[in-house]
Scaffold this motif. Structure first.
Motif, PDB file in Angstrom:
ATOM      1  N   VAL A  38       0.840  -1.204   0.000  1.00 51.92           N
ATOM      2  CA  VAL A  38       0.000   0.000   0.000  1.00 51.92           C
ATOM      3  C   VAL A  38       0.875   1.254   0.000  1.00 51.92           C
ATOM      4  N   GLY A  39       0.632   2.120  -0.979  1.00 55.75           N
ATOM      5  CA  GLY A  39       1.347   3.386  -1.054  1.00 55.75           C
ATOM      6  C   GLY A  39       2.758   3.300  -1.590  1.00 55.75           C
ATOM      7  N   GLN A  40       3.228   2.094  -1.942  1.00 54.56           N
ATOM      8  CA  GLN A  40       4.598   1.966  -2.419  1.00 54.56           C
ATOM      9  C   GLN A  40       4.711   2.390  -3.888  1.00 54.56           C
ATOM     10  N   SER A  41       5.830   3.013  -4.216  1.00 54.01           N
ATOM     11  CA  SER A  41       6.092   3.463  -5.575  1.00 54.01           C
ATOM     12  C   SER A  41       6.140   2.266  -6.522  1.00 54.01           C
ATOM     13  N   GLY A  42       5.492   2.412  -7.666  1.00 58.19           N
ATOM     14  CA  GLY A  42       5.468   1.361  -8.660  1.00 58.19           C
ATOM     15  C   GLY A  42       4.243   0.471  -8.584  1.00 58.19           C
ATOM     16  N   TYR A  43       3.446   0.607  -7.529  1.00 58.03           N
ATOM     17  CA  TYR A  43       2.265  -0.232  -7.360  1.00 58.03           C
ATOM     18  C   TYR A  43       0.973   0.582  -7.381  1.00 58.03           C
ATOM     19  N   GLU A  44       1.062   1.832  -7.826  1.00 58.49           N
ATOM     20  CA  GLU A  44      -0.110   2.714  -7.833  1.00 58.49           C
ATOM     21  C   GLU A  44      -1.239   2.168  -8.711  1.00 58.49           C
ATOM     22  N   ARG A  45      -0.894   1.688  -9.901  1.00 60.80           N
ATOM     23  CA  ARG A  45      -1.928   1.193 -10.816  1.00 60.80           C
ATOM     24  C   ARG A  45      -2.564  -0.094 -10.273  1.00 60.80           C
ATOM     25  N   LEU A  46      -1.744  -0.954  -9.693  1.00 57.65           N
ATOM     26  CA  LEU A  46      -2.276  -2.180  -9.094  1.00 57.65           C
ATOM     27  C   LEU A  46      -3.225  -1.844  -7.952  1.00 57.65           C
ATOM     28  N   GLN A  47      -2.811  -0.938  -7.078  1.00 58.58           N
ATOM     29  CA  GLN A  47      -3.666  -0.566  -5.954  1.00 58.58           C
ATOM     30  C   GLN A  47      -4.968   0.059  -6.440  1.00 58.58           C
ATOM     31  N   ALA A  48      -4.897   0.900  -7.460  1.00 61.39           N
ATOM     32  CA  ALA A  48      -6.102   1.531  -7.998  1.00 61.39           C
ATOM     33  C   ALA A  48      -7.045   0.486  -8.592  1.00 61.39           C
TER      34      ALA A  48
END
Length: 486
Positions: free
Chosen positions: A425-435
């Motif tokens: 959560v909130g980590q760089s590079g995982y924004e699209r996955l989290q969204a």
């Protein structure tokens, strides 16, 4: 008029089917029996065939080698009563209202035994109930037994060597002899033998209280198996907790070894009675057990050890007897419709779960890509004083994503990080996955009509009475908050 027509034509149809069977040399398949073993707090990873080198489960390993193993089975609200209510109704907790322990499942629901009764089945229940809400030692009259015919059950006890039950409609408290798992299985074997002789279809639930804590209470024979054994611990157990985890795990595995032996006994009885081929045999649990993972114990939380449960289904007549895995995302409300689907019985409109029967039979593709998990109200072993909080989340074939009332909470890649050591959560590079996962969660909330409110809002809606820890008291109060004379 339609009823009269059916009465006249149905015998003719049956006769034609029988003649067709004679011509082809095939008999009309009998309705399958169901033997459903529900244990308490057994996490999915804790079996030999699942890769746990500590566990001694030869009978379950053999069963798995001849069955479908559902590797993505989850307990959608991982605590005792919510799972059991969802199992019997096919509904999610905020629909049937059992989102905490020690509250009543209303008697007006269309439950699994009621449906099977209407279809001509005999139904039986042995062991732990935990759906009555009138106190854990109180008598449960037939009107609140949800349609089960044969009945030897108690609301809840984990005193396995001093375990009581009520039988049928009698309010006389009886006692299981010795370690209750063994006595309950003996009773189940007798039930199976009796029903097999009558050649009538039946559904039998055996609900065991073990391996739920207290961990150090299995018979000495099984405790001795682990007394001097060097245990391998998972990497999400801290060094500070090692001694307690080792002590608890040894008792946990001892209970499991005792249960495993009983599974062997049940399977032998089915084979000796000549009904194993046409019996759906299920082994599963209501939820898992953290046992020190991430520094926590017991359940309710959305970690793998808590939500992931074993689900082994053996049905040689239709599923074959070759061991294989299934990837279906099987949740608690999906079990009822799936069992009904396998037996060819119509699923009530009240059911919210998914019928996976045709997927298991290989007749349909699996199109379910996510399933819903939640905690509507933290309580008891994970109340707010212990860090408990409301959450909603989804589990996919690869990820677990949850948010609490404050926002995104946990995101794990279970493929790359099976012990969930890295919260994305909130980590760089995982924004699209989290969204993407957040979008999936919002879809589930909309589908469930879940407003994701604070837990006390639901407690007020259902008129539950709680103590200062926001837990429903169970020793001296019933579900209406009135004193009990226990």
């Amino acid at each position: 008029m339609m009823k009269r027509l059916l009465r006249k034509t149905l015998p003719i149809v049956v006769c034609l089917l029988q003649v067709a069977g004679m011509v082809t040399g095939q008999s009309i398949p009998k309705k399958p029996n169901i033997v459903y073993v529900l244990v308490d707090q057994w996490r999915a990873q804790a079996m030999g065939h699942a890769g746990d080198v500590n566990a001694f489960t030869p009978n379950l390993d053999q069963l798995a080698s001849e069955s479908i193993r559902v590797k993505n089975a989850v307990s959608g609200m991982p605590v005792c009563s919510p799972h059991r209510a969802s199992l019997l109704t096919g509904q999610y907790p905020l629909t049937h209202g059992v989102f905490m322990n020690d509250v009543l499942l209303g008697t007006d629901y269309m439950t699994l035994p009621k449906v099977f009764n209407k279809a001509g089945y005999q139904t039986g229940y042995i062991g732990k109930w935990h759906l009555d809400g009138h106190g854990r030692n109180s008598y449960i009259p037939p009107v609140r037994q949800q349609g089960f015919g044969y009945w030897k059950a108690l609301e809840c006890t984990h005193d396995y060597n001093n375990s009581y039950y009520y039988a049928g409609d009698s309010d006389k408290k009886l006692k299981w002899e010795g370690y209750d798992v063994m006595a309950q299985v003996d009773d189940a074997c007798q039930y199976i033998e009796d029903k097999a002789k009558k050649d009538a279809p039946f559904v039998l639930f055996i609900a065991m209280g073990a391996p739920h804590d207290p961990y150090q209470t299995a018979p000495e024979k099984y405790k001795a198996m682990f007394q001097d054994k060097e245990l391998k611990l998972n990497p999400n157990v801290s060094k500070e907790n090692k001694d307690k985890v080792v002590r608890d795990l040894k008792g946990y595995y001892a209970h499991m070894a005792a249960i495993d032996e009983s599974i062997g006994k049940l399977r032998s009885k089915l084979k000796d009675s000549g009904i194993s081929e046409n019996t759906i045999f299920v082994f599963t649990s209501d939820h898992g057990d953290l046992l020190g993972a991430h520094g926590y114990w017991n359940k309710q939380q959305p970690y793998e050890e808590s939500i992931r449960v074993p689900f082994i289904i053996h049905y040689p007549a239709m599923l074959g007897a070759t061991g294989r895995f299934s990837d279906i995302l099987l949740n608690s409300p999906d079990i009822m419709p799936t069992l009904l689907g396998l037996t060819g019985i119509a699923i009530p409109n009240s059911v919210e779960g998914v019928d996976f029967s045709q997927v298991l039979l290989g007749k349909k593709k699996d199109r379910v890509s996510q399933t819903f998990i939640s905690c509507a109200q933290p309580f008891g072993q994970w109340d707010r004083r212990k860090g408990g909080k409301e959450y909603r989340g989804i589990v996919t074939h690869r990820y677990t994503y949850t948010r609490d009332l404050q926002g995104p909470w946990l995101l794990f890649d279970n493929q790359e990080d099976p012990f969930q050591l890295n919260n994305l959560v909130g980590q760089s590079g995982y924004e699209r996955l989290q969204a993407r996962l957040e979008k999936g969660l919002q879809q589930e909330l909309k589908k469930r009509k879940d407003e994701f409110l604070p837990g006390m809002d639901y407690i007020k809606k259902w008129n539950y009475v709680v103590d200062e820890s926001e837990t429903v008291p169970y020793r001296t109060m019933n579900y209406e908050g009135k004193p009990l004379n226990e």
